[in-house]
Write a protein that holds these residues in place. Structure first.
Motif, PDB file in Angstrom:
ATOM      1  N   SER A 187       5.391 -93.682  49.684  1.00  0.00           N
ATOM      2  CA  SER A 187       5.591 -93.354  50.905  1.00  0.00           C
ATOM      3  C   SER A 187       7.010 -93.757  51.511  1.00  0.00           C
ATOM      4  O   SER A 187       7.499 -95.388  50.908  1.00  0.00           O
ATOM      5  CB  SER A 187       4.661 -94.090  52.201  1.00  0.00           C
TER       6      SER A 187
ATOM      7  N   HIS B  27       7.946 -95.295  53.800  1.00  0.00           N
ATOM      8  CA  HIS B  27       7.639 -96.358  54.815  1.00  0.00           C
ATOM      9  C   HIS B  27       7.265 -97.829  54.560  1.00  0.00           C
ATOM     10  O   HIS B  27       6.511 -98.559  54.970  1.00  0.00           O
ATOM     11  CB  HIS B  27       7.280 -96.421  56.005  1.00  0.00           C
TER      12      HIS B  27
ATOM     13  N   LEU C 178      13.494 -95.265  58.453  1.00  0.00           N
ATOM     14  CA  LEU C 178      13.237 -96.195  57.201  1.00  0.00           C
ATOM     15  C   LEU C 178      13.707 -97.790  58.116  1.00  0.00           C
ATOM     16  O   LEU C 178      14.858 -97.934  58.612  1.00  0.00           O
ATOM     17  CB  LEU C 178      14.703 -95.282  56.426  1.00  0.00           C
ATOM     18  N   GLU C 179      13.715 -98.442  56.731  1.00  0.00           N
ATOM     19  CA  GLU C 179      14.233 -99.662  56.766  1.00  0.00           C
ATOM     20  C   GLU C 179      15.431 -99.882  55.685  1.00  0.00           C
ATOM     21  O   GLU C 179      14.025 -99.679  54.629  1.00  0.00           O
ATOM     22  CB  GLU C 179      12.524-101.282  57.155  1.00  0.00           C
TER      23      GLU C 179
END
Length: 329
Positions: free
Chosen positions: A181, A183, A215-216
């Motif tokens: 993933s 995330h 997104l981070e």
């Protein structure tokens, strides 16, 4: 009165910097002298080109039009002074990513007698060098800003959609080992963020992914060579997850790091061929043909067979309008 090319060069330098002090330093003249020369140019063209106060420099509407004309004029002047060499092709690479190298290898194998001169330049610098007759062809990512700042004088065609994949991190156990993933925690990226002062076409792509895909991202800067990137990945001991070009990810895999395909969306980085809008030399025409043949032979414009998620490009990416790009988010 004849237009003074020296004054045109001064204007382009100020327009590029939007700062008289930096432009003056770049031109090796004093700031008062540069201001005087710009006023002379405005008198020659009969219009105000720049609006300046104590803090800002901006282009007027006539200045924006004049800038495009000035770039073309200076390019013509350069090519008159330095005509193209018929049996030479000058190109560039973006760090150690393999698209341009594979094209160069294919071309050199087919035309060993042509002098292939290679440089290392990022995408924006490649375009500037192309328009200034310092390169014959560019392999780069085209941004909307490039098309606004350089609306004429060059052509481009989509060459490759390179997938970005996930490197490192632990398997999440939610699916097969080949996917992960986007995330599950932050993603490390080798890129310069917008506030860095060295933000480029790659950073623009990452920012679009950050916004559009939610997104981070943790921005790590741009180490440059693969060996430096590998050292950073190695220091993470597999704990961190990196969003990387497939060109690099496959090399990380050789050092034991997991490579996984994103599940929610498959980002593709668009590489394009770019050349000037003028009749090419025979050597350049053959280079363009070889590059297109390499793209077709390797399936560079088709989705990656192992991709899990739907294709994604930035919503405003110019290649969405090209025939070589089919669909995607």
């Amino acid at each position: 009165m004849d237009l003074d090319l020296r004054l045109v060069r001064y204007f382009v330098a100020v327009a590029d910097e939007l700062h008289f002090g930096r432009a003056a330093a770049k031109l090796y003249i004093s700031q008062p002298a540069l201001s005087k020369q710009i006023r002379r140019l405005e008198e020659q063209v009969g219009a105000q080109l720049l609006v300046r106060d104590t803090r800002h420099v901006t282009l007027t509407a006539r200045g924006q039009q004049f800038l495009a004309e000035a770039r073309r004029l200076l390019a013509i002047a350069r090519t008159m002074q330095q005509p193209a060499r018929a049996n030479t092709v000058r190109m560039a690479h973006v760090f150690e990513l393999d698209t341009s190298r594979e094209v160069a290898d294919a071309y050199a194998a087919r035309f060993p007698d042509v002098a292939l001169t290679e440089h290392a330049l990022d995408s924006a610098t490649q375009l500037e060098a192309l328009l200034q007759y310092r390169l014959d062809v560019a392999i780069l990512r085209i941004t909307p800003r490039m098309l606004v700042e350089h609306p004429a004088g060059w052509e481009h065609r989509l060459l490759r959609l390179e997938p970005l994949v996930l490197v490192g991190g632990d398997a999440d156990g939610k699916s097969g080992p080949g996917t992960a993933s986007l995330h599950d925690g932050p993603l490390d990226v080798f890129g310069d963020p917008p506030e860095s002062g060295s933000y480029n076409a790659h950073g623009d792509f990452l920012s679009a992914a950050e916004r559009d895909l939610g997104l981070e991202l943790r921005w790590l800067g741009t180490p440059g060579a693969f060996s430096h990137c590998l050292a950073r990945v190695t220091r993470s001991a597999g704990r961190n997850r990196f969003l990387e070009f497939h060109s690099y990810a496959s090399r990380y895999a050789e050092h034991g790091f997991a490579l996984r395909w994103p599940r929610e969306a498959q980002p593709y980085y668009p590489w394009s061929l770019a050349w000037r809008s003028e009749p090419p030399t025979s050597a350049l025409a053959e280079f363009l043909r070889v590059a297109r043949a390499e793209s077709a032979g390797q399936g560079w414009l088709h989705p990656a067979p192992a991709a899990a998620g739907p294709p994604w490009l930035p919503p405003d990416d110019p290649v969405r309008r090209e025939d070589g790009f089919a669909g995607g988010r």
